[in-house]
Design a protein around this motif. Structure first.
Motif, PDB file in Angstrom:
ATOM      1  N   HIS A 188       0.815  -1.215   0.000  1.00  0.00           N
ATOM      2  CA  HIS A 188       0.000   0.000   0.000  1.00  0.00           C
ATOM      3  C   HIS A 188       0.850   1.267   0.000  1.00  0.00           C
ATOM      4  N   ALA A 189       1.968   1.215   0.682  1.00  0.00           N
ATOM      5  CA  ALA A 189       2.935   2.327   0.685  1.00  0.00           C
ATOM      6  C   ALA A 189       2.286   3.661   1.015  1.00  0.00           C
ATOM      7  N   TYR A 190       1.355   3.659   1.956  1.00  0.00           N
ATOM      8  CA  TYR A 190       0.779   4.941   2.370  1.00  0.00           C
ATOM      9  C   TYR A 190       1.836   5.779   3.075  1.00  0.00           C
ATOM     10  N   GLY A 242      -3.314   8.196   4.468  1.00  0.00           N
ATOM     11  CA  GLY A 242      -3.521   7.212   3.420  1.00  0.00           C
ATOM     12  C   GLY A 242      -3.936   5.869   3.972  1.00  0.00           C
ATOM     13  N   ALA A 243      -4.616   5.080   3.119  1.00  0.00           N
ATOM     14  CA  ALA A 243      -5.093   3.765   3.558  1.00  0.00           C
ATOM     15  C   ALA A 243      -5.155   2.778   2.398  1.00  0.00           C
ATOM     16  N   PHE A 244      -6.005   3.061   1.385  1.00  0.00           N
ATOM     17  CA  PHE A 244      -6.128   2.214   0.183  1.00  0.00           C
ATOM     18  C   PHE A 244      -6.549   0.790   0.505  1.00  0.00           C
ATOM     19  N   GLY A 245      -7.214   0.570   1.639  1.00  0.00           N
ATOM     20  CA  GLY A 245      -7.572  -0.780   2.066  1.00  0.00           C
ATOM     21  C   GLY A 245      -6.591  -1.370   3.058  1.00  0.00           C
ATOM     22  N   GLY A 246      -5.417  -0.779   3.166  1.00  0.00           N
ATOM     23  CA  GLY A 246      -4.375  -1.344   4.020  1.00  0.00           C
ATOM     24  C   GLY A 246      -4.616  -1.165   5.503  1.00  0.00           C
ATOM     25  N   ARG A 247      -5.591  -0.324   5.874  1.00  0.00           N
ATOM     26  CA  ARG A 247      -5.898  -0.135   7.298  1.00  0.00           C
ATOM     27  C   ARG A 247      -7.238  -0.772   7.677  1.00  0.00           C
ATOM     28  N   HIS A 285       1.697  -5.323   7.836  1.00  0.00           N
ATOM     29  CA  HIS A 285       0.309  -5.245   7.364  1.00  0.00           C
ATOM     30  C   HIS A 285       0.138  -5.989   6.050  1.00  0.00           C
ATOM     31  N   HIS A 286      -1.107  -6.291   5.716  1.00  0.00           N
ATOM     32  CA  HIS A 286      -1.390  -7.151   4.566  1.00  0.00           C
ATOM     33  C   HIS A 286      -1.090  -6.463   3.232  1.00  0.00           C
ATOM     34  N   LYS A 287      -1.130  -7.238   2.160  1.00  0.00           N
ATOM     35  CA  LYS A 287      -0.822  -6.767   0.807  1.00  0.00           C
ATOM     36  C   LYS A 287      -1.987  -7.084  -0.139  1.00  0.00           C
ATOM     37  N   ARG A 288      -1.882  -6.570  -1.379  1.00  0.00           N
ATOM     38  CA  ARG A 288      -2.828  -7.000  -2.407  1.00  0.00           C
ATOM     39  C   ARG A 288      -2.580  -8.471  -2.729  1.00  0.00           C
ATOM     40  N   HIS A 289      -3.661  -9.217  -2.939  1.00  0.00           N
ATOM     41  CA  HIS A 289      -3.538 -10.641  -3.233  1.00  0.00           C
ATOM     42  C   HIS A 289      -2.845 -10.899  -4.568  1.00  0.00           C
ATOM     43  N   GLN A 661      11.966  -4.978   1.663  1.00  0.00           N
ATOM     44  CA  GLN A 661      11.478  -4.456   2.939  1.00  0.00           C
ATOM     45  C   GLN A 661      11.555  -2.945   3.057  1.00  0.00           C
ATOM     46  N   HIS A 662      12.094  -2.285   2.047  1.00  0.00           N
ATOM     47  CA  HIS A 662      12.294  -0.839   2.114  1.00  0.00           C
ATOM     48  C   HIS A 662      11.832  -0.200   0.809  1.00  0.00           C
ATOM     49  N   LEU A 663      11.600   1.088   0.843  1.00  0.00           N
ATOM     50  CA  LEU A 663      11.212   1.791  -0.377  1.00  0.00           C
ATOM     51  C   LEU A 663      12.401   2.030  -1.301  1.00  0.00           C
ATOM     52  N   SER A 664      13.583   1.604  -0.865  1.00  0.00           N
ATOM     53  CA  SER A 664      14.739   1.631  -1.763  1.00  0.00           C
ATOM     54  C   SER A 664      14.783   0.389  -2.643  1.00  0.00           C
ATOM     55  N   THR A 665      14.134  -0.679  -2.197  1.00  0.00           N
ATOM     56  CA  THR A 665      14.099  -1.918  -2.991  1.00  0.00           C
ATOM     57  C   THR A 665      12.715  -2.186  -3.563  1.00  0.00           C
ATOM     58  N   TYR A 666      11.697  -1.579  -2.982  1.00  0.00           N
ATOM     59  CA  TYR A 666      10.340  -1.672  -3.527  1.00  0.00           C
ATOM     60  C   TYR A 666      10.009  -0.297  -4.098  1.00  0.00           C
ATOM     61  N   LEU A 667      10.044  -0.178  -5.413  1.00  0.00           N
ATOM     62  CA  LEU A 667       9.944   1.128  -6.054  1.00  0.00           C
ATOM     63  C   LEU A 667       8.494   1.499  -6.312  1.00  0.00           C
ATOM     64  N   ILE A 668       8.114   2.714  -5.898  1.00  0.00           N
ATOM     65  CA  ILE A 668       6.792   3.252  -6.193  1.00  0.00           C
ATOM     66  C   ILE A 668       6.958   4.486  -7.080  1.00  0.00           C
TER      67      ILE A 668
END
Length: 738
Positions: A188-190, A242-247, A285-289, A661-668
């Motif tokens: 979700h990266a809120y 932010g939430a997008f379903g993640g909360r 927290h959970h992720k998109r399936h 595990q970080h926004l340096s390896t998971y790019l948004i």
């Protein structure tokens, strides 16, 4: 109209742009302590021994709580299959097992966060590691390791749709297309990681200040786990980043309440605060399936689709969360917004030792739409038909029957939405049918740069689905003398950045025929608001609008009867929905829908494999745009977020461990990645039951964009991709370059 349809300034704008607004991590209370949470950090194991004595002896540690301190050690939306804390001595035997790396094991409350973190390292645990299963199909095998042995299987949800005679239809089809599709997990990266405070308020209630999407559901789950009456628990949402379903699902709510309650019982009156790091948030927290979808469609030479046979498999991760709802949507949407007379669908949600998966913008719709829209584009290619032409031959219309054998609610605008998107996106309607006349320079700057366009469409449920009970309450107070001087609206709707509180104020002002500046809001506090339901499923404008409208009308009746102040509460309940029939799937799944069509243009660098979305035309039927500026923001935000899902966001898990595990390896996406243009076509075909005709819309622009990107990449390169994100490596492999 006085306020509906006007782009009035957001009610929270000033505080947010000046920095005055406080989010949970900004709030501090006198004498507060800090909490850190010990995660399991292993995907599957039994805890045989848990020794906290060294941690408790550390100077500055106030308390350590484990599974034995949780009165009713279970929680979960719909299915309470997850322990609050894992470990021995629990009230629930299943809590001795950890099932994913983010399972919570112990809480340390200390004078500072640094001391609490140090104490975590002093906790001694004896684990017995268990076999790990992370692949959906392997998890479905009879001999697979079981995450919940008492169930005897890892398949925890199965839906069926049986409409018509699929075998006979395939026997008569002129063309058949088949595809296997894989969609990824998404973070979700809120902006605001999980944070909050737990304390005992002035009335003795266990109180949690936190970000979430449904105050009253949080309250209910906290009360259940702590074995307290609901009225003894208070949940407050301040500003939410932010939430997008993640909360929607629990993260820190219950453990904050547990810590506050247990300290109070020991005579320690200390608020407890926790702020997760980004790494803790990503793990916790959970992720998109992720989905695996196998689809087989049959059509006639004129483009009419006559049969669809689809197998849908969802990775539920370690616990159920909202998987049944997400799977229900994917089951409905995997055959697209098309009237297909013969349909067979089998869908499954499966436990694995991956992170739990749950709600995320569109929940189930994007996965189903990716398969459905790519199948339709395959058929168009095989039949040498225009993608718009073939869609309009099959699109759901007023009275058309869904795959579940019932019609959509009245107000179906799919044909108009498709046509508007096509006309704005470069198509024209000729005597021979629809034809793309848009000039796309397939080699705009150099031979290795290719451009292409794609067309997609989809539909999105508004509200909870398949028989889930729906309600939304509002209370309105009218104050003044001869005229209404101010109106106070009590509403529990969460403001997660989407503008809900602004449109509530607008709708109240409209219903009362007053200026929006006279409306005051009391929101998202279970002590002062009735249940509104969740800010999810694109439901809140629809539901809140109807509840506020009803409360305003009742309050006005009292006002005209000279009652001062005039106070009224109204609970709105929409038309009922029904669950899938276990054998046929026949149902009335949703009470309202939104409709979307998009044109996507991309640029592909065939040397590097980079894909850049150049232009998006997004036509969205919102029924009535309560605040057009907010609608435009939702469209643009959804397009960018979906673009990240389609191209960049590569969430990697290996053997149950998260590699990104970080926004340096998971790019948004950043501002440098957004399309050069997003054209928002805001269409207004009123929903008969929506407040002032409004439909929910925040998820619609997300649904089919990944399929649009894939179609555009195919147009540019001639290569189809059935799996994404379209990272440079995946694109180059598809092009045969590596």
């Amino acid at each position: 109209m006085q306020t509906i349809g006007k782009p009035i300034r957001r009610v929270d704008a000033f505080g947010k742009v000046t920095g005055e607004t406080q989010y949970p991590g900004d709030i501090n209370l006198p004498y507060q302590a800090s909490m850190k949470i010990l995660f399991a950090n292993r995907p599957h194991a039994i805890i045989h021994r848990l020794d906290t004595s060294k941690a408790e002896a550390l100077d500055g540690v106030i308390a350590v709580f484990t599974a034995k301190d949780v009165p009713v050690n279970e929680y979960g939306l719909g299915t309470p299959d997850q322990p609050v804390l894992c470990g021995p001595g629990s009230s629930k035997p299943f809590a001795e097992r950890v099932r994913f790396v983010g399972d919570q094991v112990a809480l340390v409350i200390a004078e500072t966060e640094e001391i609490a973190a140090k104490a975590l390292d002093l906790i001694e645990i004896d684990y017995e590691n268990l076999p790990v299963v992370t692949d959906i199909e392997e998890a479905m095998r009879p001999d697979a390791p079981l995450l919940h042995p008492e169930l005897g299987t890892n398949v925890f949800c199965h839906y069926r749709i049986r409409k018509g005679d699929v075998d006979d239809a395939f026997a008569h089809a002129d063309v058949i297309v088949e595809g296997e599709y894989r969609t990824p997990a998404q973070e979700h990266a809120y902006l605001q990681p999980e944070a909050g405070l737990g304390y005992i308020d002035e009335e003795g209630r266990v109180t949690v200040i936190v970000g979430g999407q449904w105050t009253h559901e949080d309250q209910e789950q906290i009360a259940h786990a702590l074995d307290l009456p609901r009225e003894q628990v208070r949940v407050i949402y301040p500003a939410i980043g932010g939430a997008f379903g993640g909360r929607e699902d629990m993260s820190i709510q219950i453990v904050l309440a547990l810590a506050a309650m247990r300290l109070h019982q020991r005579g320690i009156e200390r608020p407890v605060k926790v702020i997760w790091s980004r790494e803790e948030s990503i793990i916790g927290h959970h992720k998109r399936h992720p989905y695996l979808i196998r689809a087989r469609w049959g059509a006639m030479l004129d483009g009419k689709v006559i049969a669809a046979d689809v197998e849908v498999m969802a990775d539920g991760g370690a616990y159920v969360y909202t998987s049944p709802k997400v799977l229900g949507n994917a089951t409905l949407m995997c055959t697209g917004p098309y009237e297909i007379p013969n349909v067979k669908v089998d869908s499954y949600a499966v436990y694995t030792n991956n992170l739990p998966n749950g709600a995320f913008r569109g929940f189930g719709g994007p996965q189903g739409a990716f398969a459905a829209e790519t199948q339709m584009n395959h058929l168009a290619e095989k039949l040498n038909m225009d993608p718009v032409e073939i869609r309009l031959k099959n699109i759901l219309r007023e009275g058309s029957l869904l795959s579940v054998g019932t019609p959509l609610p009245k107000g179906v605008s799919l044909p108009q939405v498709v046509e508007q998107a096509a006309l704005d996106g470069g198509w024209e309607h000729t005597p021979l049918g629809w034809k793309c006349t848009r000039q796309v320079n397939h080699r705009p700057t150099s031979p290795h740069i290719r451009r292409g366009i794609g067309f997609v469409t989809s539909f999105k449920n508004v509200g909870f689905s398949f028989g889930a009970p729906e309600k939304c309450s509002a209370t309105v107070e009218l104050h003044g003398g001869v005229e209404i001087e101010r109106a106070v609206v009590h509403h529990a709707a969460a403001e997660v950045g989407q503008g809900t509180h602004t449109v509530i104020a607008q709708m109240a002002a409209e219903a009362l025929s007053i200026e929006s500046g006279k409306v005051e809001l009391i929101t998202s506090d279970t002590a002062f608001t009735e249940d509104s339901g969740s800010v999810s499923a694109s439901r809140m404008t629809f539901m809140a609008g109807n509840s506020v409208k009803g409360a305003c009308e009742k309050a006005l009746e009292k006002w005209h009867a000279e009652e001062r102040p005039a106070i009224a509460t109204y609970t709105y309940r929409p038309p009922r929905t029904t669950p899938f029939d276990p054998q046929t799937g026949k149902s009335e799944p949703n009470f309202a829908y939104g409709y979307v069509a998009q044109v996507v243009e991309v640029e592909v660098d065939t040397e590097t494999g980079h894909v850049h979305v150049v232009d998006v035309v997004s036509a969205d039927d919102v029924g009535r745009a309560v605040n057009p500026q907010l609608v435009q923001g939702q469209i643009e935000g959804a397009v960018v977020q979906a673009m990240g899902y389609a191209i960049m966001e590569n969430f990697v898990q290996k053997d149950g461990y998260v590699q990104t595990q970080h926004l340096s390896t998971y790019l948004i996406p950043t501002v440098l990645d957004v399309p050069e243009r997003v054209k928002s076509l805001i269409l207004e075909y009123p929903d008969p039951n929506g407040p002032w005709g409004a439909r929910g819309m925040a998820e619609m622009p997300f649904l089919a964009l990944a399929a649009g990107v894939v179609a555009a990449v195919h147009d540019a390169t001639g290569v189809w991709f059935h799996e994404f994100p379209l990272t440079p490596e995946r694109v180059l492999k598809g092009l045969g370059k590596i």
